[in-house]
Enzyme design. Structure first.
Site, PDB file in Angstrom:
ATOM      1  N   ASP A  33     -14.802  15.802 -10.040  1.00 26.43           N
ATOM      2  CA  ASP A  33     -14.011  17.001  -9.776  1.00 26.43           C
ATOM      3  C   ASP A  33     -13.653  17.679 -11.092  1.00 26.43           C
ATOM      4  O   ASP A  33     -12.862  17.153 -11.874  1.00 26.43           O
ATOM      5  CB  ASP A  33     -12.719  16.634  -9.026  1.00 26.43           C
ATOM      6  CG  ASP A  33     -11.924  17.881  -8.681  1.00 26.43           C
ATOM      7  OD1 ASP A  33     -12.201  18.480  -7.629  1.00 26.43           O
ATOM      8  OD2 ASP A  33     -11.065  18.287  -9.494  1.00 26.43           O
TER       9      ASP A  33
ATOM     10  N   TYR B 172     -11.090  23.575 -17.471  1.00 28.17           N
ATOM     11  CA  TYR B 172     -10.904  22.290 -18.168  1.00 28.17           C
ATOM     12  C   TYR B 172     -11.665  22.259 -19.494  1.00 28.17           C
ATOM     13  O   TYR B 172     -11.459  21.388 -20.324  1.00 28.17           O
ATOM     14  CB  TYR B 172     -11.346  21.100 -17.294  1.00 28.17           C
ATOM     15  CG  TYR B 172     -10.641  20.956 -15.968  1.00 28.17           C
ATOM     16  CD1 TYR B 172      -9.457  21.635 -15.702  1.00 28.17           C
ATOM     17  CD2 TYR B 172     -11.159  20.139 -14.964  1.00 28.17           C
ATOM     18  CE1 TYR B 172      -8.819  21.505 -14.469  1.00 28.17           C
ATOM     19  CE2 TYR B 172     -10.524  20.002 -13.736  1.00 28.17           C
ATOM     20  CZ  TYR B 172      -9.365  20.701 -13.488  1.00 28.17           C
ATOM     21  OH  TYR B 172      -8.744  20.580 -12.272  1.00 28.17           O
TER      22      TYR B 172
ATOM     23  N   LYS C 234     -14.140  25.070 -10.200  1.00 21.24           N
ATOM     24  CA  LYS C 234     -13.104  25.989  -9.703  1.00 21.24           C
ATOM     25  C   LYS C 234     -13.159  27.333 -10.421  1.00 21.24           C
ATOM     26  O   LYS C 234     -13.395  27.385 -11.629  1.00 21.24           O
ATOM     27  CB  LYS C 234     -11.719  25.344  -9.885  1.00 21.24           C
ATOM     28  CG  LYS C 234     -11.665  23.937  -9.301  1.00 21.24           C
ATOM     29  CD  LYS C 234     -10.306  23.293  -9.340  1.00 21.24           C
ATOM     30  CE  LYS C 234     -10.401  21.835  -8.917  1.00 21.24           C
ATOM     31  NZ  LYS C 234     -10.676  20.894 -10.008  1.00 21.24           N
TER      32      LYS C 234
ATOM     33  N   HIS D 265      -9.086  28.336  -7.883  1.00 24.40           N
ATOM     34  CA  HIS D 265      -8.235  27.360  -8.573  1.00 24.40           C
ATOM     35  C   HIS D 265      -6.741  27.565  -8.282  1.00 24.40           C
ATOM     36  O   HIS D 265      -6.001  26.617  -8.091  1.00 24.40           O
ATOM     37  CB  HIS D 265      -8.491  27.445 -10.085  1.00 24.40           C
ATOM     38  CG  HIS D 265      -8.186  26.184 -10.814  1.00 24.40           C
ATOM     39  ND1 HIS D 265      -8.893  25.756 -11.919  1.00 24.40           N
ATOM     40  CD2 HIS D 265      -7.241  25.243 -10.613  1.00 24.40           C
ATOM     41  CE1 HIS D 265      -8.393  24.612 -12.335  1.00 24.40           C
ATOM     42  NE2 HIS D 265      -7.386  24.290 -11.573  1.00 24.40           N
TER      43      HIS D 265
END
Ligand code: A2P
Length: 376
Positions: free
Chosen positions: A119, A124, A149, A182
């Site tokens: 995930d 990120y 996302k 997100h």
């Protein structure tokens, strides 16, 4: 009156010449006897085992051994089936806050340990390293569930596909198993904190752009993240071509969200638990909770395994993050908690006022709380 046959049954066997046919018959008889004995022994063992289990359930054996303190167990699902028919693995490696230089190794360790679900997210900033690790692994792409996302800056419908393409390129793949909005917060084009009020209040145009990605085959399933019930109701009130398959939200001992979970189950929406251990901020306090420690001791598993198993038993996907090989391996070993241990943990988690670890509303300077307030 017909006469009886005079065959000497007693010695018949010895009188018959020992040719191949009769050797075969003897062998067959011996096999039958062995099979009969085997079945009889198995039946006795089964009866004894059932008796012990029944006794344990009925409480006769309470206190005999720590591991028998609890009663019935249910089976934990290894996958959930989404509306598309795709099966999403119930335990994933979460890579939020997995830094550069460590995330690739974490992904490799996870795949070796049996994880088939990673995930991630564009924000990120580690998708390239995740992609490299996937490329170097011997696990075929089609056996891995990959989620990414859509970041807040790219909610304008025309920005959605280019944002996905960037994630795909970094991950080194031509499709995602799941693509998620997100946050229910849209920033203006190119900005990282200027609110786009219109697309925040009504995410349907963004959602339609995601639906188009499904039709193009670039994304197999679509979902949302950090949506509360009014926001979910607002989005799903539209005539959607594809309903959100998941809502990824913070779920842990401190913020178990039983109402959202109930609503989601009633609406065939799968919840995914991020920060399931309480995130790095509260993992220590979570694992030290006396209820969790006690269950872990009784079942002979670790406190992290108690929590991760509890999430799956609640019916959610769970996304524990770790970059430590031994923990990555530990976290994958989920086990069904006996019903009373599960109930004890659920009661403890819901007994205190909910406490969120993650809430960026203030940091982003939002004029509302993203989890509390609506409309916006
Ligand atoms: P690390 O990545 O250094 O191993 P969450 O999944 O709730 O976001 O929690 C992530 C935090 O929990 C990280 O700090 C991670 O540390 C830590 N963590 C993950 N698994 C375990 C475990 N089995 N035991 C202890 N800490 C863990």
């Amino acid at each position: 009156m017909p006469s009886l046959p005079t065959t000497n049954y007693k010695y018949d066997y010895q009188l018959v010449p020992d040719d191949g046919e009769h050797v075969e018959k003897r062998r067959a008889n011996t096999k039958k006897r062995l099979l009969f004995h085997f079945v009889a022994v198995m039946a006795v063992l089964y009866a004894a085992f059932s008796g012990i289990r029944y006794g344990a359930r009925a409480g006769w054996l309470k206190g005999c051994a720590g591991k028998m303190r609890y009663s019935t167990k249910t089976q934990l699902p290894s996958h959930y089936t989404l509306p598309s028919g795709d099966k999403i693995p119930s335990v994933a490696l979460g890579v939020w806050q997995a830094g550069k230089g460590e995330v690739g190794q974490a992904v490799k360790v996870a795949l070796d340990a049996g994880y088939r679900h990673i995930d991630g997210a564009w924000i990120y900033r580690n998708e390239e390293e995740v992609g490299q690790a996937l490329k170097e692994s011997s696990v075929p792409r089609e056996e891995i569930w990959l989620t990414s996302k859509l970041w807040n800056t790219f909610h304008a419908p025309e920005d959605v596909e280019p944002a996905l393409d960037e994630s795909l390129a970094k991950l080194g793949t031509d499709y995602l198993d799941l693509y998620i909005i997100h946050w229910p917060v849209a920033f203006k084009k190119g900005s990282n904190n200027e609110l786009d009020e219109q697309l925040t209040a009504d995410p349907y145009p963004t959602w339609q752009a995601l639906e188009a990605l499904v039709d193009k085959g670039k994304v197999k399933n679509i979902g949302v993240s950090n949506f509360n019930i009014p926001r979910l109701a607002n989005l799903t009130a539209n005539n959607l071509k594809y309903r959100p398959a998941v809502n990824q939200v913070e779920l842990n001992f401190w913020n178990p969200q039983p109402d959202l979970l109930k609503w989601a189950k009633e609406h065939n929406l799968l919840l995914e638990a991020y920060s399931p251990l309480g995130s790095n901020k509260q993992v220590k306090e979570t694992l030290e909770r006396p209820e969790i420690q006690q269950i872990a001791k009784d079942l002979g598993i670790t406190p992290a395994q108690v929590i991760i198993s509890w999430h799956v038993q609640r019916g959610t996907v769970v996304l524990p993050k770790s970059v430590t090989p031994s923990r990555i391996q530990e976290n994958f070993k989920v086990t069904a908690l006996p019903d009373d241990a599960f109930a004890k943990l659920e009661a403890a988690a819901t007994a205190h006022p909910p406490q969120r670890v993650v809430n960026p509303s203030k940091n982003w300077g939002l004029p509302f709380d993203v989890f509390e307030d609506y409309p916006y």
